[in-house]
Motif scaffolding. Sequence first.
Motif, PDB file in Angstrom:
ATOM      1  N   MET A 233       0.841  -1.195   0.000  1.00 19.29           N
ATOM      2  CA  MET A 233       0.000   0.000   0.000  1.00 19.29           C
ATOM      3  C   MET A 233       0.879   1.250   0.000  1.00 19.29           C
ATOM      4  O   MET A 233       0.614   2.223  -0.722  1.00 19.29           O
ATOM      5  CB  MET A 233      -0.900  -0.032   1.226  1.00 19.29           C
ATOM      6  N   ARG A 234       1.928   1.245   0.812  1.00 20.45           N
ATOM      7  CA  ARG A 234       2.849   2.381   0.847  1.00 20.45           C
ATOM      8  C   ARG A 234       3.488   2.607  -0.511  1.00 20.45           C
ATOM      9  O   ARG A 234       3.614   3.754  -0.976  1.00 20.45           O
ATOM     10  CB  ARG A 234       3.954   2.135   1.888  1.00 20.45           C
ATOM     11  N   LYS A 235       3.874   1.527  -1.185  1.00 22.06           N
ATOM     12  CA  LYS A 235       4.520   1.649  -2.492  1.00 22.06           C
ATOM     13  C   LYS A 235       3.594   2.296  -3.511  1.00 22.06           C
ATOM     14  O   LYS A 235       4.021   3.151  -4.308  1.00 22.06           O
ATOM     15  CB  LYS A 235       4.959   0.261  -2.970  1.00 22.06           C
ATOM     16  N   GLU A 236       2.321   1.913  -3.507  1.00 20.04           N
ATOM     17  CA  GLU A 236       1.365   2.495  -4.455  1.00 20.04           C
ATOM     18  C   GLU A 236       1.097   3.968  -4.134  1.00 20.04           C
ATOM     19  O   GLU A 236       0.962   4.790  -5.039  1.00 20.04           O
ATOM     20  CB  GLU A 236       0.068   1.694  -4.454  1.00 20.04           C
ATOM     21  N   VAL A 237       1.021   4.298  -2.851  1.00 21.77           N
ATOM     22  CA  VAL A 237       0.840   5.702  -2.462  1.00 21.77           C
ATOM     23  C   VAL A 237       2.037   6.526  -2.910  1.00 21.77           C
ATOM     24  O   VAL A 237       1.889   7.634  -3.438  1.00 21.77           O
ATOM     25  CB  VAL A 237       0.638   5.810  -0.937  1.00 21.77           C
ATOM     26  N   GLU A 238       3.226   5.993  -2.726  1.00 18.92           N
ATOM     27  CA  GLU A 238       4.443   6.699  -3.151  1.00 18.92           C
ATOM     28  C   GLU A 238       4.413   6.979  -4.651  1.00 18.92           C
ATOM     29  O   GLU A 238       4.823   8.057  -5.102  1.00 18.92           O
ATOM     30  CB  GLU A 238       5.672   5.876  -2.789  1.00 18.92           C
TER      31      GLU A 238
END
Length: 360
Positions: A233-238
């Motif tokens: 999820m963090r990777k997609e937000v980034e």
Amino acid sequence: MLAHLILKDGTCFNGFAPLGRGGGGEVVFTTAMAGYQEILTDPSFAGQMVCMTFPEQGVYGVHGDLDEAPRPWAAGLICRRLTLQPDHTRALGDLAGWLKRHRIPVITEVDTRALTHHLRDAGAQPGLVWTEADGSLAGGKAAAAQLADMSGQALAGEVSCRDRYELLTPGARFRVAVLDGGIKGSILRQLSAAGYDLEVFPWDAPASELTAPRFHGLFLSNGPGDPDALPGMRKEVEACIGRIPIFGICLGHQLLGLAFGGRTFKLKFGHRGANQPVLDLATRRIEITAQNHGFAVDDASLPPEVEVTHRHLSDNTVEGLAHRRLPVFSLQHHPEASPGPHDARGAFARFGRMMEAFHA
């Protein structure tokens, strides 16, 4: 039925299980004096048993328009007294019956003052509602000692929607993608009231969908669990940062902190209640906010291009972030809630101004 609340550290509190059901979860407390139905249905409370510091619960019964989700997500209710005959003309039923229908454990007659003091001193921790039908107290203590801590738990996938859906607003100015990590119904209502068409996506939606050309902005929702346990999820937000205006609340705020390259950490007992003081560093205005979180962003880990915009006045933890160049900002508290005045609701209009400037 006689019962005990047994914490992982072995501390026991006597009580009564009126529904005859035990259960477990992280034991936390909230200082809200009302709002038990909203609290129990808030997906951010998934995996947690909630101690209500106000002694009387269920006074006004349950109502059809107070749910934050279609079902309760809290793992249990801990209180001093539970009113069985509510006093409200519009009540659809009593809290005990509602909890029983949804199979939610409850323990009453607990010394909630002593429990709250213990959680403040020792920290929030896993615990069990252990009834006399479950076995010996020694067996309950052994079971509680094996409970998993909240750190490392990825719960967003359990509470998120399964499929994308739309919420359309007549005369909407903007179309917003919403990443659902456990969103509350009141947040969706505030986004709609601000004049936005919404497309709500499951927690694992890719950045390519969240930043599609039809969207003017991206909203990152609240949700439960440890944000550091959501690397995907963090990777997609980034990947979304810089491509579209972004507004994050609670878990969304924490995910942005991680996506910026920062770190998060677990608070000793968290911030949960409808009376949390937050300082807006730009205006020097103090907002009385509603909060529900056990993790926070470490401001020392943030890069120079990210500024802290809000601070919690009780412990100086980060309550708001903004990128100095890009159209991205976030709040740790819940601006849609109403702890009194609608102190923080201007954040939804701020999101609109950001989208308007970006797409001008």
